[in-house]
Design a protein around this motif. Sequence first.
Motif, PDB file in Angstrom:
ATOM      1  N   LYS A   1       0.858  -1.183   0.000  1.00  0.00           N
ATOM      2  CA  LYS A   1       0.000   0.000   0.000  1.00  0.00           C
ATOM      3  C   LYS A   1       0.898   1.239   0.000  1.00  0.00           C
ATOM      4  N   PRO A   2       0.365   2.390  -0.398  1.00  0.00           N
ATOM      5  CA  PRO A   2       1.214   3.595  -0.422  1.00  0.00           C
ATOM      6  C   PRO A   2       1.886   3.900   0.919  1.00  0.00           C
ATOM      7  N   TRP A   3       1.224   3.642   2.028  1.00  0.00           N
ATOM      8  CA  TRP A   3       1.807   3.982   3.330  1.00  0.00           C
ATOM      9  C   TRP A   3       2.122   2.763   4.178  1.00  0.00           C
ATOM     10  N   LEU A   4       1.971   1.569   3.633  1.00  0.00           N
ATOM     11  CA  LEU A   4       2.317   0.366   4.391  1.00  0.00           C
ATOM     12  C   LEU A   4       2.715  -0.748   3.431  1.00  0.00           C
ATOM     13  N   THR A   5       3.997  -0.873   3.222  1.00  0.00           N
ATOM     14  CA  THR A   5       4.516  -1.968   2.430  1.00  0.00           C
ATOM     15  C   THR A   5       5.300  -2.869   3.369  1.00  0.00           C
ATOM     16  N   ILE A   6       4.872  -4.125   3.449  1.00  0.00           N
ATOM     17  CA  ILE A   6       5.500  -5.086   4.353  1.00  0.00           C
ATOM     18  C   ILE A   6       6.040  -6.246   3.528  1.00  0.00           C
ATOM     19  N   ARG A   7       7.321  -6.526   3.743  1.00  0.00           N
ATOM     20  CA  ARG A   7       7.983  -7.629   3.062  1.00  0.00           C
ATOM     21  C   ARG A   7       8.370  -8.673   4.101  1.00  0.00           C
ATOM     22  N   GLU A   8       8.133  -9.942   3.766  1.00  0.00           N
ATOM     23  CA  GLU A   8       8.561 -11.042   4.629  1.00  0.00           C
ATOM     24  C   GLU A   8       9.744 -11.741   3.960  1.00  0.00           C
ATOM     25  N   ASP A   9      10.872 -11.745   4.649  1.00  0.00           N
ATOM     26  CA  ASP A   9      12.071 -12.411   4.135  1.00  0.00           C
ATOM     27  C   ASP A   9      12.390 -13.630   4.991  1.00  0.00           C
ATOM     28  N   LYS A  10      12.951 -14.631   4.356  1.00  0.00           N
ATOM     29  CA  LYS A  10      13.592 -15.736   5.070  1.00  0.00           C
ATOM     30  C   LYS A  10      15.079 -15.487   4.892  1.00  0.00           C
ATOM     31  N   ILE A  11      15.812 -15.369   6.012  1.00  0.00           N
ATOM     32  CA  ILE A  11      17.223 -15.016   5.916  1.00  0.00           C
ATOM     33  C   ILE A  11      18.108 -16.020   6.646  1.00  0.00           C
ATOM     34  N   ARG A  12      19.346 -16.058   6.200  1.00  0.00           N
ATOM     35  CA  ARG A  12      20.388 -16.840   6.885  1.00  0.00           C
ATOM     36  C   ARG A  12      21.452 -15.851   7.348  1.00  0.00           C
ATOM     37  N   LEU A  13      21.702 -15.836   8.649  1.00  0.00           N
ATOM     38  CA  LEU A  13      22.728 -14.974   9.214  1.00  0.00           C
ATOM     39  C   LEU A  13      24.112 -15.521   8.894  1.00  0.00           C
TER      40      LEU A  13
ATOM     41  N   GLY B   1      25.118 -18.863  10.211  1.00  0.00           N
ATOM     42  CA  GLY B   1      24.381 -20.031   9.739  1.00  0.00           C
ATOM     43  C   GLY B   1      22.956 -20.139  10.256  1.00  0.00           C
ATOM     44  N   ALA B   2      22.620 -19.364  11.280  1.00  0.00           N
ATOM     45  CA  ALA B   2      21.257 -19.405  11.820  1.00  0.00           C
ATOM     46  C   ALA B   2      20.275 -18.864  10.784  1.00  0.00           C
ATOM     47  N   GLU B   3      19.107 -19.503  10.706  1.00  0.00           N
ATOM     48  CA  GLU B   3      18.072 -19.063   9.775  1.00  0.00           C
ATOM     49  C   GLU B   3      16.905 -18.459  10.536  1.00  0.00           C
ATOM     50  N   ILE B   4      16.384 -17.375   9.985  1.00  0.00           N
ATOM     51  CA  ILE B   4      15.182 -16.739  10.519  1.00  0.00           C
ATOM     52  C   ILE B   4      14.128 -16.867   9.434  1.00  0.00           C
ATOM     53  N   PRO B   5      13.104 -17.700   9.667  1.00  0.00           N
ATOM     54  CA  PRO B   5      12.142 -17.989   8.594  1.00  0.00           C
ATOM     55  C   PRO B   5      11.162 -16.858   8.301  1.00  0.00           C
ATOM     56  N   GLU B   6      10.933 -15.973   9.247  1.00  0.00           N
ATOM     57  CA  GLU B   6       9.976 -14.874   9.048  1.00  0.00           C
ATOM     58  C   GLU B   6      10.570 -13.585   9.604  1.00  0.00           C
ATOM     59  N   TYR B   7      11.221 -12.816   8.741  1.00  0.00           N
ATOM     60  CA  TYR B   7      11.776 -11.524   9.145  1.00  0.00           C
ATOM     61  C   TYR B   7      11.019 -10.458   8.364  1.00  0.00           C
ATOM     62  N   TYR B   8      10.356  -9.549   9.078  1.00  0.00           N
ATOM     63  CA  TYR B   8       9.491  -8.568   8.434  1.00  0.00           C
ATOM     64  C   TYR B   8      10.205  -7.234   8.288  1.00  0.00           C
ATOM     65  N   VAL B   9      10.088  -6.667   7.094  1.00  0.00           N
ATOM     66  CA  VAL B   9      10.703  -5.389   6.771  1.00  0.00           C
ATOM     67  C   VAL B   9       9.607  -4.440   6.297  1.00  0.00           C
ATOM     68  N   LEU B  10       9.608  -3.221   6.873  1.00  0.00           N
ATOM     69  CA  LEU B  10       8.695  -2.168   6.436  1.00  0.00           C
ATOM     70  C   LEU B  10       9.433  -1.331   5.400  1.00  0.00           C
ATOM     71  N   GLU B  11       8.881  -1.234   4.204  1.00  0.00           N
ATOM     72  CA  GLU B  11       9.500  -0.458   3.134  1.00  0.00           C
ATOM     73  C   GLU B  11       8.835   0.911   3.056  1.00  0.00           C
ATOM     74  N   TYR B  12       9.651   1.940   3.121  1.00  0.00           N
ATOM     75  CA  TYR B  12       9.183   3.323   3.046  1.00  0.00           C
ATOM     76  C   TYR B  12      10.068   4.093   2.075  1.00  0.00           C
ATOM     77  N   PRO B  13       9.554   5.182   1.517  1.00  0.00           N
ATOM     78  CA  PRO B  13      10.459   6.086   0.796  1.00  0.00           C
ATOM     79  C   PRO B  13      11.352   6.783   1.830  1.00  0.00           C
ATOM     80  N   ASP B  14      12.456   7.364   1.375  1.00  0.00           N
ATOM     81  CA  ASP B  14      13.275   8.150   2.289  1.00  0.00           C
ATOM     82  C   ASP B  14      12.467   9.337   2.793  1.00  0.00           C
ATOM     83  N   TRP B  15      12.805   9.784   3.998  1.00  0.00           N
ATOM     84  CA  TRP B  15      12.133  10.916   4.640  1.00  0.00           C
ATOM     85  C   TRP B  15      13.114  12.064   4.802  1.00  0.00           C
ATOM     86  N   VAL B  16      12.563  13.259   4.891  1.00  0.00           N
ATOM     87  CA  VAL B  16      13.355  14.460   5.173  1.00  0.00           C
ATOM     88  C   VAL B  16      12.663  15.254   6.272  1.00  0.00           C
TER      89      VAL B  16
END
Length: 184
Positions: free
Chosen positions: A18-30, A33-48
């Motif tokens: 959405k324009p003001w709420l973009t949520i991405r779910e990543d599965k990551i490996r640190l 070697g540890a894995e995080i199956p659900e890591y949530y990232v909020l995507e926003y434009p840069d702010w000033v």
Amino acid sequence: MNKEKQATVLSSRYISQKPWLTIREDKIRLSNGAEIPEYYVLEYPDWVNVLAVTKDKKFLMIRQYRHGTGTINYELCGGCVDDDDSSPMAAAQRELMEETGYGKGKWRLNLKLSANPSTSNNWTYNFIAEDVELIGEQHLDGGEDISSHLLSLEEVKALLKNNEIIQSVHACALWKYLAENNLL
């Protein structure tokens, strides 16, 4: 010596775009070697945001309602870097003019911060604009209800000391400015 490593993204999907709420779910490996199956990232434009000071040394602040906290707060003026802004400074100059009618002055970058690097992907650029002056009228977006205020140094210091400027990146920028200019 240990080399710092970034995580490896194993998979990624969008939960909301959405324009003001973009949520991405990543599965990551640190890197360990540890894995995080659900890591949530909020995507926003840069702010000033802009720490604006007039020629007569008044601090230009805005007040507006913030629904997340249910409060009306003193803040620095600011907003998003739009796709048609040529730079973060151009966005800051546009936002200052739109929200307050003030412009001109001497501009410089003060801080580049992340509000929350753990879960947000954007940057906040804080600019200092000194010797600004009223050059036009306020032109607010449909979803904005903002009033602008000229405050003395003592009023700003009292707001900071009483924790009445609750936007963290704004308080940080103000404290830094006051310290660097021996105004504390």
